[in-house]
Design a protein around this motif. Sequence first.
Motif, PDB file in Angstrom:
ATOM      1  N   LEU A 187       0.846  -1.190   0.000  1.00 12.38           N
ATOM      2  CA  LEU A 187       0.000   0.000   0.000  1.00 12.38           C
ATOM      3  C   LEU A 187       0.879   1.236   0.000  1.00 12.38           C
ATOM      4  O   LEU A 187       1.807   1.354   0.800  1.00 12.38           O
ATOM      5  N   TRP A 188       0.553   2.187  -0.882  1.00  8.49           N
ATOM      6  CA  TRP A 188       1.413   3.344  -1.094  1.00  8.49           C
ATOM      7  C   TRP A 188       0.608   4.629  -1.094  1.00  8.49           C
ATOM      8  O   TRP A 188      -0.570   4.653  -1.477  1.00  8.49           O
ATOM      9  N   VAL A 189       1.268   5.704  -0.693  1.00  9.17           N
ATOM     10  CA  VAL A 189       0.657   7.025  -0.754  1.00  9.17           C
ATOM     11  C   VAL A 189       0.793   7.553  -2.181  1.00  9.17           C
ATOM     12  O   VAL A 189       1.903   7.769  -2.675  1.00  9.17           O
ATOM     13  N   THR A 190      -0.347   7.718  -2.860  1.00 13.43           N
ATOM     14  CA  THR A 190      -0.380   8.400  -4.157  1.00 13.43           C
ATOM     15  C   THR A 190      -1.196   9.671  -3.906  1.00 13.43           C
ATOM     16  O   THR A 190      -0.891  10.419  -3.003  1.00 13.43           O
ATOM     17  N   ASP A 191      -2.208   9.946  -4.688  1.00 14.12           N
ATOM     18  CA  ASP A 191      -3.136  11.005  -4.306  1.00 14.12           C
ATOM     19  C   ASP A 191      -3.943  10.576  -3.093  1.00 14.12           C
ATOM     20  O   ASP A 191      -4.394  11.398  -2.305  1.00 14.12           O
ATOM     21  N   THR A 192      -4.159   9.265  -2.981  1.00 11.21           N
ATOM     22  CA  THR A 192      -4.781   8.688  -1.795  1.00 11.21           C
ATOM     23  C   THR A 192      -3.860   7.568  -1.326  1.00 11.21           C
ATOM     24  O   THR A 192      -2.661   7.614  -1.567  1.00 11.21           O
ATOM     25  N   LEU A 193      -4.403   6.572  -0.653  1.00 11.49           N
ATOM     26  CA  LEU A 193      -3.619   5.403  -0.263  1.00 11.49           C
ATOM     27  C   LEU A 193      -4.047   4.256  -1.158  1.00 11.49           C
ATOM     28  O   LEU A 193      -5.200   3.820  -1.106  1.00 11.49           O
ATOM     29  N   GLU A 194      -3.129   3.783  -2.015  1.00  6.19           N
ATOM     30  CA  GLU A 194      -3.478   2.848  -3.079  1.00  6.19           C
ATOM     31  C   GLU A 194      -2.748   1.520  -2.932  1.00  6.19           C
ATOM     32  O   GLU A 194      -1.625   1.457  -2.432  1.00  6.19           O
ATOM     33  N   SER A 195      -3.404   0.475  -3.434  1.00  5.32           N
ATOM     34  CA  SER A 195      -2.783  -0.840  -3.517  1.00  5.32           C
ATOM     35  C   SER A 195      -3.313  -1.543  -4.753  1.00  5.32           C
ATOM     36  O   SER A 195      -4.523  -1.698  -4.907  1.00  5.32           O
ATOM     37  N   ALA A 196      -2.414  -1.953  -5.647  1.00  4.16           N
ATOM     38  CA  ALA A 196      -2.817  -2.648  -6.868  1.00  4.16           C
ATOM     39  C   ALA A 196      -2.837  -4.152  -6.624  1.00  4.16           C
ATOM     40  O   ALA A 196      -1.990  -4.693  -5.906  1.00  4.16           O
ATOM     41  N   ALA A 197      -3.795  -4.818  -7.238  1.00  5.09           N
ATOM     42  CA  ALA A 197      -3.910  -6.267  -7.084  1.00  5.09           C
ATOM     43  C   ALA A 197      -2.630  -6.974  -7.512  1.00  5.09           C
ATOM     44  O   ALA A 197      -2.222  -7.965  -6.902  1.00  5.09           O
ATOM     45  N   THR A 198      -1.998  -6.470  -8.574  1.00  6.76           N
ATOM     46  CA  THR A 198      -0.753  -7.085  -9.035  1.00  6.76           C
ATOM     47  C   THR A 198       0.308  -7.061  -7.946  1.00  6.76           C
ATOM     48  O   THR A 198       1.056  -8.028  -7.761  1.00  6.76           O
TER      49      THR A 198
END
Length: 707
Positions: A235-246
Amino acid sequence: MALIFSYGYGATPASDEYGNYIIHGDMSHKPTFFFTHEEWHKSMLASVYAEAGHLYTYSHVMHGFSARLCRAQLARLEQLPGHRATRRDAYAKLFTTRTPRFLGMSKNNGIWPVASFGRDVIVGIIDTGIWPESESFSDHGFAVVPERWKGACENGTGFTPYLCNRKLIGARSFSKGLRAAGLPISQDDYDSPRDSDGHGTHTSSTAVGSAVHGVSYYGYAKGTATARLAIYKVLWVTDTLESAATDVLEGMDQAMADGVDVMSLSIGFDHTPYYDDVIAIGAFAAVEKGIFVGRAAGNDGPSPNSTYNGAPWIMTVGAGTIDRNFAGSVTLGNGVAVEGASYYTEGASVSGAPLHYGVDNATEMVSRCGGKSGIFVADSTDHYPEDYIVPAVILRTSDASQVMDYINGTINATVLEMKFQITNINVKPAPLVADFSSRGPDPISPGVFKPDILAPAEDVLAAFKPDDSSSNGDYVPTQYMLESGTSMASPHAVGVAALLRAVHPDWSPAAIRSAIMTTAITIDNARETIKDQFNGGPATPLQFGAGHINPNRAMDPGLVYDLATQDYIQFIRGLGYNMAEMATIIRGTMWSCLENSPELNYPSFMNIIPGNDTSFPKTRNFTRGLTKVGDGPEDYHAQIEVPTGMKIKVVPEFLSFKGERDNQMFVISMEIDAELFSSGSVAYGFLRWVGSKKPHLVSSPIVVALQ
């Protein structure tokens, strides 16, 4: 001046010609001249002019890879013999000390010392990373890392392998999928396993944190806060907190390769069938290898049918409160004192202030109006420490009536005193089902009982990144934070699972879950059925699961409802999935299924009645098998507790077990009359198998829901 007023309480990249895709491969088509799977996958991509788009090759959670492809490339790839199925990338969301004592855990007796405090059990946390300097990750007293461990600690921004130790034995990060989707990592984040959000640090220390004496959150929750830990940042800080399935798949894949024993995920994707749910797919592979997987049920309560992560091979954990709260007190000019919720972190007090009434919807209004503090009224006391930018107390509507009566009947109303930093313990009733905790029936498989269990999840004090802001907006070096959410529940349950794995290394993941569920507590500390925080009324198993987790009893359950991989395959087949869909979950096409397979040997009984089916009475049979755990023979008899309108017959009523691993089958015959639903759409009872020797009580909920 004090004011009183009412207080109310994932981004998906734009679709274009390119997208990230998860490609399930058919291993039977791999040419023998490719030395590795990755070589084969890159060759497939090269044949459609997309080799540079390769992201990850998955070796454990599934047979396949992920890549960034345009639609034309994907179309060509899907025609290759090695292609089985395609899933577009998806994006997850987070499901964001006194708890050991509330759970009955002691350093001197019970499961902690018996399990040697979980030593050498390896827990993998899939989350936002780690703040390694926290005292909760100290390796004082730890022996050398087990030789079976294959993991590593990465180099990266603000992180070096030297920050790992004999406690924190692994730290990796995965972001290729997010970056390829055009979601750049924020400059406020670290391109490494270091945690910029605090969530991963909090969940990690909740699950397996080392003992730290005297920690608190600015004076609240003062108290005392060993298994090995490996962190996988997805999980990473982008514009929000994002996590890609990959990236999540790769984190799970690497955790399995590294050698974790149990795995916790406090994230969730949108509700989809299991063949399209990457965590369900990854967890199936983990459980097949004997790795216990626990996941947060989600924070979409109090709505029904809102649980996430409900695959039957996963333990799905709901959120409960504990017997502690944080408060502020208000003494009015007439001497009446009321107490409400407060997290205000400063030691300030308010005295002799005039009291004014206003209506708005934000704490900032107090500051703009020149107020010294606020008294807020809310039907729910949902709130967070960061909400307290001014000295404030939140009162429930029922308590606020005394304040309103005083204001309305007094010309010059005043507040004699407001106090903060009050920590109350032994609060009753507790636990409550937290109002935010997602509830069953499960939207994907309503016939599978979910959530499985309730665990502490409100106002949990655990390690945090040390630069979080205080209530006055300044950044201060607090190293421990109060957090709420099913994100906090999952690591509690996984921590208990780690202790059980240490005590019983030969138990399957299903046996561990069964032990936790069948020994759970359904009575609160006021000796009544666990209540729902949302409405104050009695909760049902669709809210509290099998009950609240009880670690010490789980260590010696007497009997377990065990399950193996083949049982799950039979279950998946019964869902009506086609061959390709089944293969995406079980990673192959070679399996066998019985034509008339028995139902899933789950430690609970769930019966869904369609709302348009008004014909009564109704009957249904359940077949289950119990396995003896522990030495020596023992007899058990069935004890039934059901409401009016439900009749249960158990055959046989008595079970005799010769010794450890002995298995006995039984059948429950259920008859339901229309009067069962006279007071609601959910009714429940319990089947309890009572042992003849030790105080073994193997309890399972029996739930009937009208939908």
